[in-house]
Design an enzyme around this catalytic site. Sequence first.
Site, PDB file in Angstrom:
ATOM      1  N   ASP A 292       0.855  -1.179   0.000  1.00 50.34           N
ATOM      2  CA  ASP A 292       0.000   0.000   0.000  1.00 50.34           C
ATOM      3  C   ASP A 292       0.892   1.231   0.000  1.00 50.34           C
ATOM      4  OD1 ASP A 292      -2.116   1.701   0.100  1.00 50.34           O
ATOM      5  OD2 ASP A 292      -2.899   1.018   2.013  1.00 50.34           O
TER       6      ASP A 292
ATOM      7  N   ASN B 203      29.830 -39.791  -9.569  1.00 56.23           N
ATOM      8  CA  ASN B 203      30.464 -40.946  -8.934  1.00 56.23           C
ATOM      9  C   ASN B 203      29.685 -42.229  -9.197  1.00 56.23           C
ATOM     10  OD1 ASN B 203      32.524 -39.402  -7.882  1.00 56.23           O
ATOM     11  ND2 ASN B 203      31.509 -39.074  -5.921  1.00 56.23           N
TER      12      ASN B 203
END
Length: 904
Positions: free
Chosen positions: A378, A709
Site C-alpha cells: 500500500d 560418482n
Amino acid sequence: MAESTAPPGPDARAPDTGATTAFDGDRAAAARSRPGRSAPTVLEVLRKLDASPRGLTEPEAQERLARFGDNVLPALREATWPQLFVRSLRDPFTAVLLCLGLVSAAVFAWGTASVILLLVVVSCVLRATGEHRADRSTAALRDLVATTATVVRRADEDAPPTSRELPPDELVPGDVVRLGPGDLVPADVRLLRAHGLTVHQSALTGESAPVAKSASDAPHRAGDDGGPSARAEPGAGEFEQRQCCFQGSSVVSGSATAVVTATGARTRFAAAHGRSAGQREASAFDRTVHGISWILIRFMLLTPPLVLMANAALRGRGLETLPFAVAVAVGLTPEMLPVLVTTCLARGASLLARTHGVIVRRLPALHDLGAVDVLCLDKTGTLTQDRPVTHRATGPDGRDDPEVLRWAAVNAWWTLHLAELPEPDALDEALLAAADADALMAYDGVAAVGFDPVRRLATAVVRAPGRLGRHTLVVKGDVQAVLERCALTDEERRSLADRAAAQADDGLRVLAVATAERPARTRAYTPADERGLTFRGLITLRDALAPTAADALQNLTDRGVAVKILTGDHPGTAARACRDLGIPVTEDAMLDAGRIDTLTDAELSALARGTTVFARCTPDHKARITRALRTAGHTVGFLGDGVNDLPALRAADVGIAPRDAADVTREGADVVLAEKDLTALDHAVAAGRHAGGNIATYLRITLSSNLGNVIAMLSAGLLLPFLPMLPAQVLTQNLCFDAAQLAFAHDRPHPSVPRRPTELRPRDLLRFIAGFGVLNAVADLATFAVLALALHGPGTGDDEAVFHSGWFTENLLTQALVMVLLRAGRHTAGRRRPGPVTWAALALAGIGLALPPSPLGPVLGLTGLPVLYYVLLVAVLAVYAAGLLAAGSRAARRLQPARGVPQL
C-alpha cells in the site's frame, strides 16, 4: 459473587452454552448439535462458568489455569528433541537409507550396514538438534511480536475490576475479555455486550463475508444481519450463533465484551481442524525440494537392481555384489539436505532478528522471500508517512507567493486556539510547520468560526499590526466553497477552479485562501460574514514521503524486485507519490479497480504484469491481484498492516506485516518487520537470497558430484574383473563428503547472489546435475584409465588395492575441486578470501591424500600409491578443472537471461 455456585464437574448436566466449554462433556456437545435448541442466556452461561461480568480474581484464574492448562492448540506446542529425532526418521531419504541398511544386514554385510546406520544417526541427530534450536529461536522471536488479549480481572473479591494485557495462552474459562477491530478472538467466547460487531469466520466456515454478532438473547435465524445463509456448509450451524465468537475468528469492526467459554483443545477451532489446524500448506520451496527428493529416491531404488542384473549378466556375479550396489545407491543420497536447509534458514532468521529487527515466523518463508520478484504494498504509511506536507503556495496569477502560505498559517493557528480545538488536523499541522512562527505572532486573534463539513471552510478573525480599528477575516478551505464567496467574475472563478482541478488530478491536495477587511466590532462573527472576499491564492499539499522509501525502492529494483502499489487512494494521488519516489508511472501502467471487476482471471494476470499502480482497491481486489500475479508465474510478497490487507496477505507467497499492524494481520504474516520500513525489508530479501543461494549451491554441487560418482562406479563395475571400490570405501568417502558439505550452511555467497531472485526450478536443476555429473564421471573414468593402463595392468591382488586407493583419493580430490569451483565460478576464482567451504574442501582433499597410506588405510582395504600416480593425477585434475570452469561459464550464459535468476 452473588448467587455463585461450585463449578460443576465434567459430568454435570447444565444448560447448553452454545459453545464447547471447559465444563461440557460429550453429551452437551452432542446436544448442542440438535436442531431447535435455543442458545442459553448470558445469566445461564455465567452461572455455569461460575463467572461474573466483573472478571475472575487472580487466585481463581491461577487455579483454573492449573486445571485446564494453557490456551494453546495441540498442534502449536513445541516439539521435544526426541520427537524431532523420531520425525527425522520419517524423512524420505532417511527411510530409504534405513531400508538399504536392513538389506545389507540381511545378507550379513555388517560393515556396510554399520556405516549406513552411522550416516542415519548422524543425519538425524544433526537435523533434530538444528530444528530444536531453530524452534526455540523462532518461539523466542514470536514472543517479541506475540498478540495479547485485553482481560478484565480483580486482585481479590473486594477489589475493583481492572483491564490489562495478557498473553492469550494464559486465558481460562470464565475470563472476561474485550475485543476491538483487528483483534484475534483468543478463545471461544460468549458475548456480554457488543456494539456494531462483525467478525471474519473464514477459517472455520469458509465464508469470506464478515458475520454480524450481537449479545442479545433473542432467537436468531441463519441469514439474518448479513450472516451466513442457509446454504452454509454442513456442520457450520453452531458458528452461526450470533451470541458466540470462536477462536480462529478476527474482529472486522465494532467492539465487544465477552466471557471465555472454552480454551485450548476444547475450542471449536481445535475440534473442527484437529491437530493439523496450525499447519500451513507446504510452500513453493517445500514442494520443489520434495519433488527433487522423490526423483532422486526413484533413482536410488532403481540402482541396486540395475547393478545386480548388470553384474550377473556381464560378469556372472551374484548376491556378493549386493553390498556394493547398496553402497552405490547410498552414494547418490544427499543425506545432509534436511540438516543444511534447516541450518541455513535458522541462521538467516536469527541474524535478521538480531541485526535488523525482522522476525521470520515460518522458516521456509525466508527462502521464499529471497525468491520474491514482485512486491505488492500500500502507499499510505509505507511509501508515505500518512501525513501531508506543503508543496506550493501560488497567487491568483499562478506564481509562487509566500504571502498565501502566511495567511493560511494565520488561519490555522488562530482557528486552533480560538475555536478550542484539541489539536490541529493534519493539513493545518503541515501549514504551521512550513510557516514562519515569528510572522504568526505579529497578529492578534479576535474570533474564529470553526470548520463546518457543510460549509467546508474555517475562518479566523485577526487584528493585523498597524491596522487599528480594522479586523481581517482569513478564510481557508475547499476551493469551490472559497471561490463562491469571493468577488470574482465568472471567467476568473472558472479559470481558478480549472487550475485547482488540474492540481488535484496530479495527486495534490488543494486549499484556497481568501481575506476580507471589516471594521472592528464587538458583535460575534458568523458564517454570514464570509462574503465579498478577496481571493489570495491556492495552497497545494502532498503526502510526506517515508525518509528511506526512495533508497529502499531503488535497492529492491536493483535486486530485480518489481514494486506494485495496491491502494484505495485516487489514481492521481498514488501516481504523484510514485513520481516523487522516482518510480516511473505511465498512464498505461495504472489500473483503476473499477476495471478489474470487468476482467477475467486470465486477462487480469496478463494485465497485472505491466501495471505499477492499482488504485481504489478494496480488500478483495488486493487479494485477486496478488493471486493473478502468482498465476502469471511470479513469486509475490505482500506488505500490509490493516485488517483489510489480510486476504491479500494470505494470497501471497510471503505475507509481510509491520510490528504495529493489527493483531490478526500480524499473526497471519510470515515475516514481521520491527518498523514499517522498506530498508528492513530490503535486508530481509538479501538474507533470503543468501540462504537460498547456499541451499542452491549445495544441491547443485552435491547432486552433480554424487551422480558422477555413481555413473563412474557403475561403468567401472561392468568393465573391471573386480569391484571398482569396496562398499566400506564407498561409504567412508560418502561420510567424508557429507561432513564437508555442512560448510555450505556457513558460506558467504558471491556478492552477485543477493542481486537477483533465487528460486529452485527442478527442470533446470536436473539439467545442471546431469551435465556436470557426466563431466565428473568422465574425470573418474580418465583416472581409471591412468590406473589401469599407465601404472598396473589389472588382475592381481596388489593391483586391486592400488586401484581402490587411487580412485578413493581421486574421488575426494575431484569433489573438493567441485566444491570450490562450482561454488564461485571462474569470474571470482582467486579473488576471495578462503571461506568455510574452501577450508572444508582443503580438509576433504587432505583426507583423500593422507588416508590410503595411513595406518587406517589397510583397515579399509587401501594402500599407498606410487609417485607417478600423483603426477598423472595432477594432469587429470587440471583438465577436469578447466572443463568445470568452461562448462560453468557456458551454463551461466545459457540459463541466466530468462529472468535474471541464478539457475541451478
